[in-house]
Design a protein around this motif. Structure first.
Motif: not given
Length: 312
Positions: A142-151, A38-53
């Motif tokens: 957009v993040l989901v689309q970026s995984l299609q190359a790996d699939r 979950i942490t990794e996903i939030i960082y990949a979404l560029q929303e890590q500033q919301r994480i406080i713990g």
């Protein structure tokens, strides 16, 4: 679409259209996370500033480890979480203990446990779910689309594969006793997805110790194990009485992967399974134009024997 191009489009989109808590009044802006994916996903979404713990399994990216800690995912601290005054607590399915989860529910804190889609085929749905909870669904798409190359790369390898190697997955070694993946485990799912056969699946369910006799009877072609925090498990695996006479050790087919990279079920896992499949089927070719976006972590006994650094 090439993965690098997809990534660049994502970064341009995130910069030009920052859907942040500041512009979305109903969005949570104080998020506590229990679970590394979950942490990794939030960082990949560029929303890590919301994480406080975060919990202690939140080790990627490295900057996440600097966030306030709430304990191990299965042993989180209710007091530690509540002291951070979160407006959302996001937890993976194994968040616990149960009494702490129930305690948090009774306080009325906004707690969401992601019990669904915590598997290899559900990663994209998990990303979309988290993006929806953060009120940034377009970023999730957009993040989901970026995984299609790996699939696509994984499917390309499997089309070329002629055999299915017998694979044993060793999670750890405790008191000279290997703990291995049986049926019903995340590792079993990944072995199958990468075009292998779990050597222990017919005899073991869940994660269990393996006896010397059982290991010799299984005689795996390949052994996969986990490396953590710079630890090199390969010499230990090779010397165990369980494995030193197996085909895997004799042929230099013992490989280690970073645990959070391979088993995390986050945005890096589809690439990790491509790497795993290429390890199982080394004569196959990756599709033209495919590039690994993240640092690969595989090391093998063959690399060490020849004093070479793995290019995987």
């Amino acid at each position: 679409m090439k993965p690098l191009l997809t990534y660049l489009i994502f970064m341009i989109f995130a910069t030009a259209f920052p859907l942040s808590a500041a512009t979305q009044p109903d969005s949570p802006h104080r998020v506590v996370v229990s679970g590394g994916s979950i942490t990794e996903i939030i960082y990949a979404l560029q929303e890590q500033q919301r994480i406080i713990g975060v919990d202690s399994t939140s080790v990627f990216p490295a900057s996440a480890t600097q966030k306030p800690q709430i304990g191990y995912v299965r042993r989180i601290s209710a007091e530690g979480i509540l002291s951070l005054n979160p407006d959302l607590v996001l937890g993976e399915s194994d968040t616990g203990p149960k009494k702490v989860v129930e305690q948090l529910k009774k306080t009325g804190v906004n707690l969401v446990i992601l019990n669904e889609h915590d598997n290899f085929l559900g990663i994209e749905k998990k990303i979309k779910n988290i993006a929806q909870l953060l009120n940034v669904p377009a970023k999730g798409d957009v993040l989901v689309q970026s995984l299609q190359a790996d699939r696509n790369a994984l499917a390309h390898i499997l089309k070329q594969a002629k055999t299915k190697p017998n694979v044993l997955f060793v999670l750890s070694v405790r008191s000279d006793q290997p703990i291995v993946a049986g049926a019903g485990t995340s590792a079993n799912e990944l072995i199958t997805a990468a075009g292998g056969v779990n050597a222990a699946a017919s005899a073991i369910t869940s994660w269990k110790p393996l006896s010397t006799e059982a290991a010799l009877a299984i005689n795996p072609d390949i052994i996969i194990t986990m490396g953590r925090h710079g630890d090199d498990p390969l010499p230990k695996i090779e010397k165990l009485a369980h494995f030193k006479y197996t085909n895997a050790v004799k042929n230099g087919q013992v490989h280690s992967f970073d645990g959070s990279y391979l088993l995390g079920m986050g945005p890096r896992t589809p690439q990790a399974v491509v790497e795993l499949a290429h390890t199982f089927h080394p004569k196959t070719r990756l599709p033209s134009g495919y590039n690994y976006q993240f640092l690969q972590t595989a090391q093998s006994t063959t690399d060490k024997a020849t004093n070479k650094t793995s290019d995987l």
